[in-house]
Scaffold this motif. Structure first.
Motif, PDB file in Angstrom:
ATOM      1  N   ASN A   1     -21.150  10.918  18.990  1.00 27.81           N
ATOM      2  CA  ASN A   1     -21.021  10.577  17.568  1.00 27.81           C
ATOM      3  C   ASN A   1     -20.003   9.486  17.279  1.00 27.81           C
ATOM      4  OD1 ASN A   1     -18.332  12.066  17.117  1.00 27.81           O
ATOM      5  ND2 ASN A   1     -19.635  13.710  17.900  1.00 27.81           N
ATOM      6  N   CYS A   2     -19.024   9.292  18.169  1.00 26.65           N
ATOM      7  CA  CYS A   2     -18.023   8.219  18.029  1.00 26.65           C
ATOM      8  C   CYS A   2     -17.292   8.294  16.683  1.00 26.65           C
ATOM      9  CB  CYS A   2     -18.717   6.857  18.173  1.00 26.65           C
ATOM     10  SG  CYS A   2     -17.629   5.467  18.554  1.00 26.65           S
ATOM     11  N   ILE A   3     -17.080   9.496  16.181  1.00 31.11           N
ATOM     12  CA  ILE A   3     -16.661   9.644  14.789  1.00 31.11           C
ATOM     13  C   ILE A   3     -15.218   9.208  14.530  1.00 31.11           C
ATOM     14  CG2 ILE A   3     -15.951  12.077  14.942  1.00 31.11           C
ATOM     15  CD1 ILE A   3     -17.827  10.297  12.055  1.00 31.11           C
ATOM     16  N   TYR A   4     -14.292   9.511  15.445  1.00 29.06           N
ATOM     17  CA  TYR A   4     -12.904   9.122  15.194  1.00 29.06           C
ATOM     18  C   TYR A   4     -12.721   7.602  15.180  1.00 29.06           C
ATOM     19  CZ  TYR A   4     -11.447  14.021  15.613  1.00 29.06           C
ATOM     20  OH  TYR A   4     -11.277  15.372  15.410  1.00 29.06           O
ATOM     21  N   PRO A   5     -13.311   6.871  16.136  1.00 30.02           N
ATOM     22  CA  PRO A   5     -13.213   5.408  16.052  1.00 30.02           C
ATOM     23  C   PRO A   5     -13.855   4.834  14.789  1.00 30.02           C
ATOM     24  CG  PRO A   5     -13.773   6.060  18.280  1.00 30.02           C
ATOM     25  CD  PRO A   5     -13.868   7.304  17.440  1.00 30.02           C
ATOM     26  N   ILE A   6     -14.949   5.446  14.332  1.00 27.83           N
ATOM     27  CA  ILE A   6     -15.591   4.963  13.095  1.00 27.83           C
ATOM     28  C   ILE A   6     -14.633   5.121  11.921  1.00 27.83           C
ATOM     29  CG2 ILE A   6     -17.380   5.524  11.385  1.00 27.83           C
ATOM     30  CD1 ILE A   6     -19.264   6.112  13.761  1.00 27.83           C
ATOM     31  N   ILE A   7     -14.099   6.327  11.742  1.00 24.12           N
ATOM     32  CA  ILE A   7     -13.230   6.590  10.588  1.00 24.12           C
ATOM     33  C   ILE A   7     -11.929   5.794  10.689  1.00 24.12           C
ATOM     34  CG2 ILE A   7     -11.924   8.346   9.336  1.00 24.12           C
ATOM     35  CD1 ILE A   7     -14.063  10.378  10.191  1.00 24.12           C
ATOM     36  N   GLY A   8     -11.297   5.817  11.858  1.00 30.25           N
ATOM     37  CA  GLY A   8     -10.007   5.142  12.029  1.00 30.25           C
ATOM     38  C   GLY A   8     -10.085   3.637  11.899  1.00 30.25           C
ATOM     39  N   SER A   9     -11.146   3.038  12.452  1.00 33.40           N
ATOM     40  CA  SER A   9     -11.270   1.576  12.396  1.00 33.40           C
ATOM     41  C   SER A   9     -11.628   1.102  10.994  1.00 33.40           C
ATOM     42  CB  SER A   9     -12.315   1.084  13.398  1.00 33.40           C
ATOM     43  OG  SER A   9     -13.622   1.532  13.045  1.00 33.40           O
ATOM     44  N   GLN A  10     -12.492   1.852  10.308  1.00 33.90           N
ATOM     45  CA  GLN A  10     -12.950   1.419   8.993  1.00 33.90           C
ATOM     46  C   GLN A  10     -11.978   1.787   7.875  1.00 33.90           C
ATOM     47  OE1 GLN A  10     -15.714  -0.681   9.051  1.00 33.90           O
ATOM     48  NE2 GLN A  10     -15.178  -0.332  11.187  1.00 33.90           N
ATOM     49  N   THR A  11     -11.142   2.786   8.096  1.00 28.26           N
ATOM     50  CA  THR A  11     -10.166   3.185   7.083  1.00 28.26           C
ATOM     51  C   THR A  11      -8.850   2.431   7.225  1.00 28.26           C
ATOM     52  OG1 THR A  11     -11.115   5.420   7.018  1.00 28.26           O
ATOM     53  CG2 THR A  11      -8.912   5.139   6.081  1.00 28.26           C
ATOM     54  N   TYR A  12      -8.353   2.334   8.460  1.00 25.70           N
ATOM     55  CA  TYR A  12      -7.022   1.751   8.680  1.00 25.70           C
ATOM     56  C   TYR A  12      -7.037   0.458   9.490  1.00 25.70           C
ATOM     57  CZ  TYR A  12      -5.043   6.124   6.893  1.00 25.70           C
ATOM     58  OH  TYR A  12      -4.695   7.193   6.096  1.00 25.70           O
ATOM     59  N   GLY A  13      -8.205   0.066   9.987  1.00 23.04           N
ATOM     60  CA  GLY A  13      -8.264  -1.156  10.791  1.00 23.04           C
ATOM     61  C   GLY A  13      -7.755  -0.992  12.209  1.00 23.04           C
ATOM     62  N   TRP A  14      -7.630   0.271  12.675  1.00 25.56           N
ATOM     63  CA  TRP A  14      -7.135   0.516  14.020  1.00 25.56           C
ATOM     64  C   TRP A  14      -8.118   0.001  15.072  1.00 25.56           C
ATOM     65  CZ3 TRP A  14      -5.777   6.421  13.268  1.00 25.56           C
ATOM     66  CH2 TRP A  14      -4.688   6.532  12.378  1.00 25.56           C
ATOM     67  N   ASN A  15      -7.570  -0.358  16.227  1.00 28.61           N
ATOM     68  CA  ASN A  15      -8.376  -0.717  17.402  1.00 28.61           C
ATOM     69  C   ASN A  15      -8.476   0.509  18.306  1.00 28.61           C
ATOM     70  OD1 ASN A  15      -8.390  -3.634  16.716  1.00 28.61           O
ATOM     71  ND2 ASN A  15      -6.202  -3.458  17.149  1.00 28.61           N
ATOM     72  N   PHE A  16      -9.666   0.787  18.788  1.00 25.71           N
ATOM     73  CA  PHE A  16      -9.884   1.992  19.584  1.00 25.71           C
ATOM     74  C   PHE A  16     -10.396   1.694  20.985  1.00 25.71           C
ATOM     75  CE2 PHE A  16      -9.641   4.152  15.577  1.00 25.71           C
ATOM     76  CZ  PHE A  16      -9.323   5.480  15.877  1.00 25.71           C
ATOM     77  N   THR A  17      -9.851   2.446  21.947  1.00 24.24           N
ATOM     78  CA  THR A  17     -10.498   2.655  23.237  1.00 24.24           C
ATOM     79  C   THR A  17     -10.961   4.102  23.205  1.00 24.24           C
ATOM     80  OG1 THR A  17      -9.078   1.087  24.401  1.00 24.24           O
ATOM     81  CG2 THR A  17     -10.212   2.748  25.734  1.00 24.24           C
ATOM     82  N   ALA A  18     -12.231   4.323  23.480  1.00 27.63           N
ATOM     83  CA  ALA A  18     -12.799   5.673  23.366  1.00 27.63           C
ATOM     84  C   ALA A  18     -13.447   6.068  24.684  1.00 27.63           C
ATOM     85  CB  ALA A  18     -13.825   5.722  22.237  1.00 27.63           C
ATOM     86  N   SER A  19     -13.058   7.244  25.206  1.00 27.58           N
ATOM     87  CA  SER A  19     -13.560   7.675  26.508  1.00 27.58           C
ATOM     88  C   SER A  19     -14.406   8.934  26.391  1.00 27.58           C
ATOM     89  CB  SER A  19     -12.389   7.950  27.462  1.00 27.58           C
ATOM     90  OG  SER A  19     -11.704   9.131  27.073  1.00 27.58           O
ATOM     91  N   ASP A  20     -15.229   9.152  27.406  1.00 30.79           N
ATOM     92  CA  ASP A  20     -15.999  10.388  27.505  1.00 30.79           C
ATOM     93  C   ASP A  20     -16.454  10.547  28.950  1.00 30.79           C
ATOM     94  OD1 ASP A  20     -17.289  12.246  25.081  1.00 30.79           O
ATOM     95  OD2 ASP A  20     -18.317  12.464  26.997  1.00 30.79           O
ATOM     96  N   ILE A  21     -16.693  11.808  29.357  1.00 28.72           N
ATOM     97  CA  ILE A  21     -17.157  12.061  30.728  1.00 28.72           C
ATOM     98  C   ILE A  21     -18.679  12.056  30.821  1.00 28.72           C
ATOM     99  CG2 ILE A  21     -15.097  13.382  31.317  1.00 28.72           C
ATOM    100  CD1 ILE A  21     -16.796  15.935  31.088  1.00 28.72           C
TER     101      ILE A  21
END
Length: 295
Positions: free
Chosen positions: A112-132
């Motif tokens: 779902n990639c939900i935290y990068p979606i919310i964080g980048s679009q709300t605060y402009g944060w840059n994300f590295t997102a991992s998963d196994i």
């Protein structure tokens, strides 16, 4: 100064406070209209035990509040509750004060990639997102590729070593202001299925048209791991010290309050300073545990 938490109250900056505005949501995503029905007091709602309805609601929320088109997840994958996920973002934003050009590592981003979606679009944060899970990474990449506003904000990494959390994800040159994680809660598939059955039964009290199955979905890595949440947190705590100089704040959602003290005990032995951020969504109170090795 500690914020006074009222039961059921979302963070003041959370746009999902109050009841869902189904008129606005269905205007943004017309397909939601087929799932809207009246509750016993005549208000618009959906059947929250119906996985299709919940996914469609999420699509509408993500499009309306975060300007993301064509969000979707594969069948059987975890469908996140958006208001609660947004709360995590807003609470940890307070840790970062007024810093700019924030870099965040999301551990276990899911399909779902939900935290990068919310964080980048709300605060402009840059994300590295991992998963196994390669399928989770593949689907998250599809969401990113479809949406230009995510392309330069989110980078995905597959964790190929299931015995590690940060190792092989944080490179020697990386610097992160913050890491975040929503750990698998259960210790076995059987435990996860029993918990889901209780959730579905509660949602369907008084409803004769009961939906069956995992109403919020979830794969193995999303729902359970050997030792459950407590062992995962202990593992994360011990591994975090290796990257103490590269990360300012490590954070994790903690669903079971009984897991807070044992994790803090491990962290303090390692030399970390800890904070507990309390969040409340509906009848549930959850916590974010944050720690740093900075003096």
């Amino acid at each position: 100064m500690k914020r006074e938490i009222k039961k059921g109250e979302l963070h003041p900056n959370n746009p999902h406070k109050g009841k869902y505005n189904f008129s606005i949501l269905s205007e943004k995503l017309p397909e939601l209209r087929s799932f809207i029905k009246k509750n016993p007091i005549g208000e618009d709602t959906i059947d929250f035990s119906d996985n299709e309805a919940v996914i469609c609601l999420n699509k509408a929320l993500i499009k309306t509040y975060y300007n993301i088109d064509n969000w979707d997840i594969p069948a059987g994958f975890l469908c996140p509750p958006i208001p609660g996920r947004a709360d995590y973002i807003h609470y940890i934003a307070e840790l970062l004060s007024k810093k700019e050009n924030i870099n965040v590592l999301d551990i276990g981003t899911g399909a779902n990639c939900i935290y990068p979606i919310i964080g980048s679009q709300t605060y402009g944060w840059n994300f590295t997102a991992s998963d196994i899970d390669p399928k989770s990474i593949e689907n998250a990449q599809k969401i990113i590729d479809i949406n230009p506003n995510l392309k330069d904000k989110v980078k995905l990494k597959l964790q190929e070593d299931k015995n590690h959390i940060f190792t092989r994800i944080i490179d020697s040159s990386d610097k992160f202001d913050l890491t975040m994680c929503n750990p698998p809660f259960h210790s076995s598939l059987e435990e996860a299925l029993k918990a889901n059955k209780r959730k579905v039964d509660n949602l369907n009290k008084g409803n004769k048209n009961i939906k069956k199955g995992l109403n919020f979905g979830g794969q193995k890595a999303e729902l359970w791991c050997p030792g459950g949440e407590r062992l995962f947190l202990k593992k994360m705590a011990k591994e975090s010290v290796i990257f103490a100089k590269q990360v300012f704040y490590f954070t994790s959602l903690v669903s079971n309050k009984d897991n807070i003290k044992p994790t803090i005990k491990v962290l303090e032995k390692l030399g970390a300073k800890c904070k507990i951020l309390e969040m409340s969504q509906g009848q549930k109170v959850s916590r974010v545990l944050a720690w740093t090795f900075k003096k």
